[in-house]
Motif scaffolding. Structure first.
Motif, PDB file in Angstrom:
ATOM      1  N   SER A  19      -3.508  -7.240  -5.493  1.00 36.58           N
ATOM      2  CA  SER A  19      -4.879  -6.409  -5.484  1.00 36.58           C
ATOM      3  C   SER A  19      -5.270  -6.107  -6.722  1.00 36.58           C
ATOM      4  CB  SER A  19      -4.763  -4.987  -4.659  1.00 36.58           C
ATOM      5  OG  SER A  19      -5.604  -4.281  -4.566  1.00 36.58           O
ATOM      6  N   VAL A  20      -6.669  -6.067  -7.050  1.00 36.89           N
ATOM      7  CA  VAL A  20      -7.119  -5.850  -8.395  1.00 36.89           C
ATOM      8  C   VAL A  20      -7.692  -4.397  -8.039  1.00 36.89           C
ATOM      9  CG1 VAL A  20      -7.603  -8.281  -8.979  1.00 36.89           C
ATOM     10  CG2 VAL A  20      -9.388  -6.946  -7.604  1.00 36.89           C
ATOM     11  N   TYR A  21      -7.621  -3.679  -6.927  1.00 36.71           N
ATOM     12  CA  TYR A  21      -8.344  -2.608  -6.666  1.00 36.71           C
ATOM     13  C   TYR A  21      -7.081  -1.560  -6.647  1.00 36.71           C
ATOM     14  CZ  TYR A  21     -12.141  -5.499  -5.374  1.00 36.71           C
ATOM     15  OH  TYR A  21     -13.129  -6.500  -5.327  1.00 36.71           O
ATOM     16  N   SER A  22      -7.426  -0.134  -6.197  1.00 40.77           N
ATOM     17  CA  SER A  22      -6.331   0.700  -5.854  1.00 40.77           C
ATOM     18  C   SER A  22      -5.943   0.592  -4.600  1.00 40.77           C
ATOM     19  CB  SER A  22      -7.030   2.331  -6.126  1.00 40.77           C
ATOM     20  OG  SER A  22      -7.618   2.594  -7.307  1.00 40.77           O
ATOM     21  N   GLN A  23      -4.392   0.851  -4.425  1.00 40.32           N
ATOM     22  CA  GLN A  23      -3.972   0.444  -3.289  1.00 40.32           C
ATOM     23  C   GLN A  23      -3.326   1.764  -2.484  1.00 40.32           C
ATOM     24  OE1 GLN A  23      -1.103  -2.266  -4.064  1.00 40.32           O
ATOM     25  NE2 GLN A  23      -2.346  -3.976  -3.733  1.00 40.32           N
ATOM     26  N   ALA A  24      -3.447   1.813  -1.313  1.00 39.85           N
ATOM     27  CA  ALA A  24      -3.091   2.849  -0.440  1.00 39.85           C
ATOM     28  C   ALA A  24      -2.199   2.346   0.670  1.00 39.85           C
ATOM     29  CB  ALA A  24      -4.212   3.735   0.333  1.00 39.85           C
ATOM     30  N   VAL A  25      -1.147   3.155   0.935  1.00 38.91           N
ATOM     31  CA  VAL A  25      -0.107   2.471   1.865  1.00 38.91           C
ATOM     32  C   VAL A  25      -0.340   3.263   3.181  1.00 38.91           C
ATOM     33  CG1 VAL A  25       2.331   2.180   2.371  1.00 38.91           C
ATOM     34  CG2 VAL A  25       1.644   1.867   0.095  1.00 38.91           C
ATOM     35  N   GLU A  26      -0.430   2.498   4.468  1.00 38.27           N
ATOM     36  CA  GLU A  26      -0.587   3.080   5.525  1.00 38.27           C
ATOM     37  C   GLU A  26       0.263   2.664   6.372  1.00 38.27           C
ATOM     38  OE1 GLU A  26      -4.248   2.059   7.311  1.00 38.27           O
ATOM     39  OE2 GLU A  26      -5.489   3.217   6.035  1.00 38.27           O
ATOM     40  N   VAL A  27       0.870   3.758   7.290  1.00 39.41           N
ATOM     41  CA  VAL A  27       2.114   3.343   8.279  1.00 39.41           C
ATOM     42  C   VAL A  27       1.408   2.958   9.670  1.00 39.41           C
ATOM     43  CG1 VAL A  27       3.981   3.896   9.422  1.00 39.41           C
ATOM     44  CG2 VAL A  27       3.642   4.612   6.932  1.00 39.41           C
TER      45      VAL A  27
ATOM     46  N   GLY B 161       5.195   1.159  13.203  1.00 39.37           N
ATOM     47  CA  GLY B 161       5.962   1.557  12.350  1.00 39.37           C
ATOM     48  C   GLY B 161       5.946   0.850  11.081  1.00 39.37           C
ATOM     49  N   LYS B 162       5.357  -0.362  10.862  1.00 35.80           N
ATOM     50  CA  LYS B 162       5.383  -1.178   9.639  1.00 35.80           C
ATOM     51  C   LYS B 162       4.261  -0.542   8.643  1.00 35.80           C
ATOM     52  CE  LYS B 162       6.542  -5.512  11.681  1.00 35.80           C
ATOM     53  NZ  LYS B 162       5.971  -6.578  12.213  1.00 35.80           N
ATOM     54  N   LYS B 163       4.865  -0.675   7.388  1.00 38.22           N
ATOM     55  CA  LYS B 163       3.839  -0.134   6.434  1.00 38.22           C
ATOM     56  C   LYS B 163       2.957  -1.203   5.816  1.00 38.22           C
ATOM     57  CE  LYS B 163       7.018   2.957   4.170  1.00 38.22           C
ATOM     58  NZ  LYS B 163       7.790   3.249   2.727  1.00 38.22           N
ATOM     59  N   LYS B 164       1.639  -0.915   5.595  1.00 39.00           N
ATOM     60  CA  LYS B 164       0.831  -2.120   5.171  1.00 39.00           C
ATOM     61  C   LYS B 164      -0.177  -1.421   3.938  1.00 39.00           C
ATOM     62  CE  LYS B 164      -3.117  -1.306   8.373  1.00 39.00           C
ATOM     63  NZ  LYS B 164      -4.011  -1.848   9.268  1.00 39.00           N
ATOM     64  N   THR B 165      -0.426  -2.509   3.223  1.00 37.74           N
ATOM     65  CA  THR B 165      -1.090  -1.887   1.973  1.00 37.74           C
ATOM     66  C   THR B 165      -2.577  -2.235   2.289  1.00 37.74           C
ATOM     67  OG1 THR B 165       0.864  -2.651   0.290  1.00 37.74           O
ATOM     68  CG2 THR B 165      -1.496  -2.416  -0.602  1.00 37.74           C
ATOM     69  N   VAL B 166      -3.474  -1.136   1.905  1.00 43.10           N
ATOM     70  CA  VAL B 166      -4.753  -1.219   1.963  1.00 43.10           C
ATOM     71  C   VAL B 166      -5.499  -1.224   0.653  1.00 43.10           C
ATOM     72  CG1 VAL B 166      -6.590  -0.355   3.273  1.00 43.10           C
ATOM     73  CG2 VAL B 166      -4.679  -0.182   4.324  1.00 43.10           C
ATOM     74  N   ASP B 167      -6.216  -2.002   0.654  1.00 38.15           N
ATOM     75  CA  ASP B 167      -7.139  -1.911  -0.731  1.00 38.15           C
ATOM     76  C   ASP B 167      -8.145  -0.716  -0.520  1.00 38.15           C
ATOM     77  OD1 ASP B 167      -5.725  -3.862  -2.025  1.00 38.15           O
ATOM     78  OD2 ASP B 167      -7.100  -5.542  -1.389  1.00 38.15           O
TER      79      ASP B 167
END
Length: 132
Positions: free
Chosen positions: A98-106, A111-117
């Protein structure tokens, strides 16, 4: 006279063979050995080492954005040659960087984590009549 000429033709090779058999030409053997190793053995060993490095350090896969075939060296960032997406190897797979800031959501269901730009955008209202 013919027999003497034939015998004279074997004298020099006989002397060389005798000196070689007695060990007097060890230096010549060392020089030939050195060049043999330099010309034949070193490139063969180098190619084997390069092949081993390529097999253990390069991951082939598909770009996560456009599914084009991509190759990435482990531990380094690269770009997809098809779409220009920044990619790197994570857990043995090619993943998008990611070239942007990332947030981690569950995900609550799995119950899986995923990265959201996350992209910060400032909105400005513009009247369409003012745009030329």
């Amino acid at each position: 006279m013919v027999a003497a000429e034939r015998a004279a033709g074997f004298i020099f090779p006989a002397i060389i063979l005798g000196l070689w058999a007695s060990g007097q030409f060890k230096w010549l053997f060392d020089i030939v050995n050195f060049f043999f190793i330099l010309i034949v053995v070193v490139p063969v060993v180098g190619l084997i080492a390069l092949n081993l490095w390529v097999k253990t350090s390069i991951v082939n896969g598909e770009c996560p954005s456009c599914n084009a075939p991509s190759s990435v060296v482990k531990g380094q960032q690269s770009i997809c040659l098809n779409c220009g997406t920044p990619i790197q190897v994570e857990n043995g797979k090619i993943e998008r960087i990611s070239v942007y800031s990332q947030a981690v959501e569950v995900d609550e269901r799995t119950g899986k984590k995923k990265t959201v730009d996350v992209v910060d955008v400032d909105v400005i209202e513009v009247d369409a009549r003012d745009v030329k």
